[in-house]
Design a protein around this motif. Structure first.
Motif, mmCIF file in Angstrom:
data_model
loop_
_atom_site.group_PDB
_atom_site.id
_atom_site.type_symbol
_atom_site.label_atom_id
_atom_site.label_comp_id
_atom_site.label_asym_id
_atom_site.label_seq_id
_atom_site.Cartn_x
_atom_site.Cartn_y
_atom_site.Cartn_z
ATOM 1 N N HIS A 92 33.117 51.737 50.925
ATOM 2 C CA HIS A 92 32.042 50.887 51.439
ATOM 3 C C HIS A 92 31.235 51.611 52.522
ATOM 4 O O HIS A 92 30.459 50.992 53.243
ATOM 5 C CB HIS A 92 32.618 49.576 51.986
ATOM 6 N N GLY A 93 31.436 52.925 52.639
ATOM 7 C CA GLY A 93 30.684 53.728 53.598
ATOM 8 C C GLY A 93 31.205 53.648 55.018
ATOM 9 O O GLY A 93 30.510 54.021 55.957
ATOM 10 N N GLY A 94 32.438 53.170 55.178
ATOM 11 C CA GLY A 94 32.988 52.972 56.512
ATOM 12 C C GLY A 94 34.146 53.886 56.838
ATOM 13 O O GLY A 94 34.488 54.801 56.075
ATOM 14 N N THR A 95 34.740 53.614 57.987
ATOM 15 C CA THR A 95 35.910 54.357 58.443
ATOM 16 C C THR A 95 36.948 53.369 58.958
ATOM 17 O O THR A 95 36.632 52.219 59.280
ATOM 18 C CB THR A 95 35.558 55.340 59.584
ATOM 19 N N ILE A 96 38.161 53.847 59.050
ATOM 20 C CA ILE A 96 39.246 53.048 59.612
ATOM 21 C C ILE A 96 40.022 53.964 60.553
ATOM 22 O O ILE A 96 40.247 55.134 60.248
ATOM 23 C CB ILE A 96 40.132 52.459 58.486
ATOM 24 N N GLU A 97 40.376 53.418 61.712
ATOM 25 C CA GLU A 97 41.050 54.206 62.737
ATOM 26 C C GLU A 97 42.233 53.411 63.265
ATOM 27 O O GLU A 97 42.140 52.200 63.478
ATOM 28 C CB GLU A 97 40.065 54.509 63.858
ATOM 29 N N THR B 174 49.217 49.488 76.358
ATOM 30 C CA THR B 174 50.031 48.334 76.748
ATOM 31 C C THR B 174 51.093 47.992 75.703
ATOM 32 O O THR B 174 51.784 46.995 75.835
ATOM 33 C CB THR B 174 49.127 47.109 76.966
ATOM 34 N N GLY B 175 51.214 48.798 74.668
ATOM 35 C CA GLY B 175 52.135 48.511 73.566
ATOM 36 C C GLY B 175 51.365 47.912 72.411
ATOM 37 O O GLY B 175 50.327 47.279 72.592
ATOM 38 N N GLY B 176 51.841 48.148 71.229
ATOM 39 C CA GLY B 176 51.144 47.647 70.054
ATOM 40 C C GLY B 176 50.153 48.666 69.525
ATOM 41 O O GLY B 176 50.144 49.837 69.918
ATOM 42 N N THR B 177 49.311 48.197 68.637
ATOM 43 C CA THR B 177 48.381 49.070 67.920
ATOM 44 C C THR B 177 47.028 48.383 67.770
ATOM 45 O O THR B 177 46.971 47.165 67.630
ATOM 46 C CB THR B 177 48.949 49.403 66.521
ATOM 47 N N THR B 178 45.984 49.179 67.778
ATOM 48 C CA THR B 178 44.645 48.690 67.440
ATOM 49 C C THR B 178 44.193 49.400 66.186
ATOM 50 O O THR B 178 44.230 50.636 66.123
ATOM 51 C CB THR B 178 43.629 48.960 68.568
ATOM 52 N N VAL B 179 43.800 48.638 65.184
ATOM 53 C CA VAL B 179 43.192 49.184 63.972
ATOM 54 C C VAL B 179 41.728 48.754 64.005
ATOM 55 O O VAL B 179 41.432 47.578 64.166
ATOM 56 C CB VAL B 179 43.876 48.649 62.698
ATOM 57 N N THR B 180 40.839 49.730 63.869
ATOM 58 C CA THR B 180 39.409 49.446 63.883
ATOM 59 C C THR B 180 38.790 49.850 62.563
ATOM 60 O O THR B 180 38.915 51.010 62.127
ATOM 61 C CB THR B 180 38.703 50.183 65.041
ATOM 62 N N VAL B 181 38.117 48.899 61.944
ATOM 63 C CA VAL B 181 37.384 49.133 60.710
ATOM 64 C C VAL B 181 35.894 49.149 61.089
ATOM 65 O O VAL B 181 35.411 48.218 61.723
ATOM 66 C CB VAL B 181 37.655 48.023 59.670
ATOM 67 N N ARG B 182 35.211 50.211 60.707
ATOM 68 C CA ARG B 182 33.766 50.322 60.941
ATOM 69 C C ARG B 182 33.063 50.330 59.604
ATOM 70 O O ARG B 182 33.419 51.105 58.710
ATOM 71 C CB ARG B 182 33.420 51.609 61.688
ATOM 72 N N LEU B 183 32.081 49.448 59.439
ATOM 73 C CA LEU B 183 31.307 49.365 58.199
ATOM 74 C C LEU B 183 29.828 49.344 58.532
ATOM 75 O O LEU B 183 29.421 48.754 59.535
ATOM 76 C CB LEU B 183 31.674 48.093 57.424
ATOM 77 N N PRO B 184 29.003 49.975 57.688
ATOM 78 C CA PRO B 184 27.569 49.950 57.953
ATOM 79 C C PRO B 184 27.009 48.537 57.738
ATOM 80 O O PRO B 184 27.485 47.794 56.892
ATOM 81 C CB PRO B 184 26.993 50.925 56.942
ATOM 82 N N LEU B 185 25.983 48.195 58.552
ATOM 83 C CA LEU B 185 25.324 46.899 58.402
ATOM 84 C C LEU B 185 24.468 46.912 57.149
ATOM 85 O O LEU B 185 24.030 47.942 56.685
ATOM 86 C CB LEU B 185 24.447 46.601 59.620
#
Length: 139
Positions: free
Chosen positions: A117-122, A128-139
């Motif tokens: 879909h032209g995006g990325t995932i990080e 502070t503990g835990g995880t952050t998953v970031t999905v970036r998608l073009p508008l």
């Protein structure tokens, strides 16, 4: 925002049974993306399930949408066990899993869907503990 709301509604009962509190934070105005809703739904639901599984004793799961420039972002933040920094680069490798009985397919497939879909995932461990998953998608 609509897709995130729908997934929170679908996932809410499972999260509640696992002692996971969902915390939605939606951008206003809502970012708008184009794509295959079914594929994106499956990819994001997989990320939410992974976050819930990382919190076997329960915890907090924040789902945040954001618009920044020409991109829409979806942040999934959990307060779980976290991913060791040395393993972050491996999580998108096919068949790599730290979970008993895990196939190692969920994150690579989710990443592939986002990329198509032209995006990325990080994936980033949180200080502070835990995880952050970031999905970036073009508008």
């Amino acid at each position: 925002n609509g897709l995130a709301r729908e997934l929170i509604e679908i996932f809410g009962p499972r999260a509640g049974k696992a002692g996971v509190r969902l915390s939605p934070k939606f951008a206003s105005p809502a970012p708008s993306i184009r794509g295959d809703a079914d594929l994106l739904r499956g990819a994001i639901l997989n990320l939410m399930v992974n976050a819930q599984q990382a919190m076997p004793e329960g915890g907090d799961l924040e789902i945040q949408t954001e618009r920044n420039g020409e991109c829409a972002f979806l942040h999934i933040r959990d307060t779980g066990n976290g991913i060791p920094k040395e393993d972050v680069g491996k999580v998108f490798t096919l068949y790599y899993s730290t979970k008993p009985g895990g196939t190692g397919l969920g994150l690579p497939i989710a990443a592939r869907i986002v990329q198509e879909h032209g995006g990325t995932i990080e994936v980033l461990p949180r200080d502070t503990g835990g995880t952050t998953v970031t999905v970036r998608l073009p508008l």
